[in-house]
Design a protein around this motif. Structure first.
Motif, PDB file in Angstrom:
ATOM      1  N   ASP A 140      -2.706   5.086   1.561  1.00 27.87           N
ATOM      2  CA  ASP A 140      -3.700   4.141   1.762  1.00 27.87           C
ATOM      3  C   ASP A 140      -3.395   3.262   3.055  1.00 27.87           C
TER       4      ASP A 140
ATOM      5  N   GLY B 201      -5.333   4.944   5.919  1.00 29.93           N
ATOM      6  CA  GLY B 201      -6.706   4.636   5.506  1.00 29.93           C
ATOM      7  C   GLY B 201      -7.212   3.488   6.160  1.00 29.93           C
TER       8      GLY B 201
ATOM      9  N   LEU C 262       0.977  -1.108   0.025  1.00 24.58           N
ATOM     10  CA  LEU C 262       0.063  -0.168   0.222  1.00 24.58           C
ATOM     11  C   LEU C 262       0.716   1.286  -0.080  1.00 24.58           C
ATOM     12  N   GLU C 263       0.211   2.351  -0.509  1.00 19.80           N
ATOM     13  CA  GLU C 263       0.923   3.601  -0.497  1.00 19.80           C
ATOM     14  C   GLU C 263       0.687   4.177   0.855  1.00 19.80           C
TER      15      GLU C 263
END
Length: 184
Positions: free
Chosen positions: A87, A90, A83-84
């Motif tokens: 992200d 989140g 994931l970035e």
């Protein structure tokens, strides 16, 4: 089954290293942190590499240690993620919400707090939603001590080896010794 065409190299996606810090001072703190770690473990694109023991610390508020507030349990997980950064943030925010996190008071008591402490040793403050590394990690024993437990070679970009940083902080941190308290 997806296979690479003949003659094409196959690339394994292993992700980048990241460090997540968990804290809880309301409810069943150990169970909540365990549930949070389990939720992270269940997320696609995140591989939990190691998790520290649980540590107990007094509540730290804007004015310093608050002896009247319930004590925190803290842990750190070292992960690899596809994931970035936003992200990943989140995902951990959604896990917090699912475990009853209420955001009413800055530095207030909480069922769970999950911070992205480090992401691939990136230094960034381009987005106000996430500053990397976490801006106060270098001065928080409740992050550094469990991080060192989870990764004895830990390094905080911009500050140096976590083993050295631990020697510079003095907020009280003790291993939590309640039976069955280890997070795995």
């Amino acid at each position: 089954m997806n296979a690479a065409p003949i003659g094409k190299p196959v690339r394994m996606r292993v992700g980048v290293p990241a460090v997540l810090a968990f804290g809880s001072n309301l409810g069943d703190r150990a169970a909540t942190i365990q549930a949070a770690v389990d939720a992270v473990r269940g997320e696609p694109g995140i591989d939990v590499q190691s998790v520290s023991r649980l540590y107990e610390t007094p509540a730290l508020k804007l004015d310093g240690i608050d002896e009247e507030a319930p004590a925190y349990l803290n842990a750190v997980a070292v992960v690899r993620t596809l994931l970035e950064p936003l992200d990943l943030l989140g995902v951990v925010n959604a896990i917090e919400d699912g475990l009853g996190r209420v955001r009413e008071e800055r530095w207030g008591d909480r069922t769970i707090d999950i911070d992205v402490v480090d992401y691939d040793r990136i230094v960034s403050d381009d987005d106000p939603r996430i500053v990397l590394p976490h801006p106060r990690a270098h001065e928080r024993a409740f992050v550094l001590v469990p991080w060192l437990d989870a990764d004895p070679e830990a390094y905080l970009v911009g500050y140096g080896p976590v083993a050295d940083l631990v020697k510079t902080v003095d907020d009280p941190v003790t291993v939590w010794t309640e039976p069955g308290s280890d997070v795995s």
